[in-house]
Design an enzyme around this catalytic site. Structure first.
Site: not given
Lengths: 509, 509
Positions: B217-218, B222, B241, B278, B373
């Site tokens: 996730g983000s 995270g 991740e 991702c 990102e």
């Protein structure tokens, strides 16, 4: 940093200077700059072998310094130096073999299901600068030239060690030996550095270029550093070995058949190195009744050594810790620990054994102190009435490095297997009919366990200790000329590889 | 939990109930109780294969639900289901093979130096209940029945999944398929459970019996959960991740020789799945000047899809994020991202490309936003004047899942190798002359990278993903009858083992 005589508490004067944050920054940056030089597996192997030779060459001086600072004695320290050099050479062999690279190659497969597969080649690369925290109780094997340093160098990581304040002069001498070795291997001296001081340790964990930490020490100190490592803007792996109770179970049938042997073995195990081992058996589940009493009798009457602990602070903690535990309701002091001053070592202590009925541990929080590690030569016997009571105590324990069980010679039934399975839940090493002290340096060794024994699932002893300092990288459709040598067709470095699902050993040279 | 149509923002009504802390406690305890049942490797393999079959049987219903909740479309979701089932079967094979146990056996050697060696046998054991956090962008392959769940079950760990709020109904259907599979494999249904709701996720990470976490996730979400996992009284491994920029470098010679191919490829890559991967290439280092302009021209004129993002909140973040980046001084909007409402999908967006001179990134903090990102179909071109300028930008990047480079056909010199080495420092997968989208399920795959790409050194895709849920245990001098079967003489389970330093494959059956 003063060099203190643990036998007397007296100072031998300054041995090293505390590093400032700026000193730490300089050391980490200099170490970081050596990464490219360390990338050559063969140079690393040479460095590790040269380090072993250099330590052996300076052995007499190093052992004398370590004994003066730790009081561990020449026999033990000579053995520890041999073990340290063995570790360095073992990791040299590993670095050269390339086994730690864990190479996996999957060739392209346009017909693969459910999707075509590109050419994928995986190996492991070093994380970067590793910070190592030296341990008080192993001035060589778990300190400046110890297993963390050796495994990190084998993995290709430069190392900055935070020396232990109990043996600063030993740390200085070992640092010198490592720098000599680097020169002999044609590597920059900065592949290793040693810093001294508490604040230096904190600065080391916080440094942006520090990529991972190896720690051996107390739960309190280790947890504080783990918290710092985890709270960084970029968290880093913290491989800490903190505290361990190392429970031992003696079954009713074992006590009935092997009481004297077990009691004598226990006495030797909890007093070995004056109980200053991370794998000291700190809690023994022993049946109530006559058979268990025979084990106690053998343990109490065995000859055990008195001597000085590693430092005066540790001595105070040992004396206070054993006093507090002995004062708990229902706790019996079957062998009284205490001060045992001798002329040449006024700070000596003598070992002790406490005993408590298992039922007491179920009653309340006050007896939880008996389940915390007490560093030094003391162990707690917990007398159980039945297997259910024994297993209830096991169910309350936190993680340990080791868990040990003593069976009768023919005790191999389902109940025995169930007990081994219970101990597996508690520890990273299960010992049957023996004692956990003595950690063999061998590929199958695992020296780590559920928290608080370790802060990760890794080991600090054995071949797999290098895993802590590496991360995998996969190369996709990368031309031969641009691949690391270990991934190229023809296997020029001769490393073991798993190719298209088949493990392939290199051809013998 | 409402099931929301991302095409319109409209609700299809409640699909699941948010779990309370008590519900989470019940689920974790029930899962924990299944550990013994899961200890049988063959039962686990059967469970994983039954899960694949069950998902395929319910495939039409699951895909329809997933499409209604994610707008990813039937073609993509059909592919994702196939991939999910492939993963489950791959991990079934692994569980059956015993490769993940990493058995090492060192027989006793009384003559070993520097000390006699006891019999040591090491294997790996499951950590316990694994908490899995489902991802928004892969409602199957990285959600309830995804790779984290499959690898944890293969390792012998029960799983409690925190479903993603973007696709609660899909999560409910997949949970049903997993329970059906458990029944078919003769295992308790509670080997997997699914809970819904933000607070349930926090309770899951805090639960004393939760032994490890897998998260996709983000960075914000995270990191918050990582911090909770690390701050527990007993910290647990958090394999997260989080976020990844996935830089791409186009060399000057590549732009000079392959501009159209690279530009077209880039357009396809950053818009694939509407940029909701991702591994979307989020930053492209492209030479300034005419050759680079030709790449831009090809990327801008390529046909790219418009469509709805995974949820309305993500759409707002995409629109605001692209607007804010486009407004930075010196940033050019070479293809304007924005809202692109269609009759059947009023919440659609259209892709965009931003461009900035590399020099701007060196000036100050304000342009750092371009290095974060931005989820969705947008990529940032960074135009560099020389290799030093290009490498300076690479030097400022944090970790990514992937790093990609496009070379000219004959560009295989030392400078090219140096560039590959730089990219290796940045990522867990290096892609040459291709695009990072598409993560092949294969033994050599590594899907992870330096922080913030991952919170650990592990992979969430590929055979080594099971390593996350296991810890080693070493048995010392343990009688045959009391050893786990994989460690006994004669190798009754037929697992690969390293015995006295030699890798031994099982005899074919």
């Amino acid at each position: 940093m003063l060099s203190i005589d643990p036998r007397t508490g007296g100072s031998r004067g300054p041995a090293a200077t505390e590093a400032t944050a700026a000193d730490v920054d300089t050391a980490v940056r200099a170490a970081h700059a050596t990464r490219t030089a360390l990338a050559d597996h063969r140079a690393r192997a040479e460095l590790l072998r040269a380090a072993a030779a250099s330590l052996e060459k300076d052995g007499a001086e190093i052992i004398a310094a370590a004994d003066a600072e730790t009081a561990l004695g020449h026999v033990r320290l000579t053995g520890e130096l041999a073990r340290t050099c063995h570790q360095l050479r073992t990791f040299a062999d590993l670095a050269e073999s390339g086994r730690h690279l864990e190479v996996i190659i999957d060739h392209a497969d346009p017909d693969a299901r459910p999707a075509p597969r590109p050419d994928l080649r995986r190996c492991k690369v070093p994380l970067g600068v590793v910070a190592v925290f030296a341990a008080s109780n192993f001035p060589l094997a778990f300190s400046v030239p110890g297993g963390d340093t050796a495994s990190a160098l084998a993995a290709g990581c430069p190392v900055v060690v935070k020396a232990h304040p109990d043996h600063p002069r030993t740390g200085v001498l070992c640092a010198r030996a490592l720098r000599t070795a680097a020169a002999q291997a044609g590597l920059p001296g900065d592949v290793t550095a040693v810093v001294h001081g508490l604040e230096a340790g904190v600065a080391l964990v916080r440094h942006p270029l520090t990529a991972a930490v190896g720690f051996t020490g107390s739960v309190r100190g280790g947890r504080a550093l783990f918290d710092i490592a985890s709270a960084r803007p970029r968290p880093i792996p913290f491989h800490g070995e903190l505290g361990s109770l190392n429970p031992v179970v003696v079954t009713a049938r074992a006590a009935a058949t092997r009481a004297a042997e077990i009691g004598t073995g226990l006495a030797a195990a909890y007093t070995q190195g004056l109980g200053q081992f991370c794998v000291k058996p700190g809690l023994v589940l022993l049946p109530a009744g006559a058979d268990g009493d025979a084990v106690v009798a053998a343990a109490v009457t065995a000859r055990v050594p008195s001597g000085p602990l590693l430092d005066p602070r540790m001595r105070e903690a040992f004396l206070a810790g054993t006093r507090a535990r002995a004062a708990l309701p229902g706790v019996e002091e079957v062998l009284a620990a205490g001060a045992a001053g001798a002329a040449d070592a006024p700070l000596s202590v003598r070992p002790g054994i406490l005993s408590v009925p298992a039922g007491r541990l179920a009653v309340g929080e006050v007896h939880r102190a008996l389940l915390d590690e007490c560093f030094g030569p003391v162990t707690v016997l917990v007398r159980y009435g039945c297997e259910a009571e024994r297993d209830a105590v096991l169910g309350t324990l936190t993680g340990s490095l080791t868990a040990t069980v003593h069976f009768a010679a023919d005790e191999r039934d389902a109940a025995a297997a169930d007990l081994v399975a219970r101990l597996t839940q508690l520890a990273g090493r299960v010992v049957v009919d023996g004692w956990p002290t003595g950690v063999t340096v061998a590929p199958a060794m695992h020296h780590g366990g559920p928290y608080p024994a370790s802060t990760s699932t890794s080991t600090s002893v054995g071949a797999t200790a290098t895993e802590r300092w590496l991360r995998p990288v996969c190369y996709q459709n990368t031309p031969q000329e641009l691949l690391p040598a270990e991934l190229r067709d023809g296997n020029p470095l001769g490393v073991p590889r798993t190719v298209d699902g088949v493990y392939v050993l290199p051809a013998p040279c």
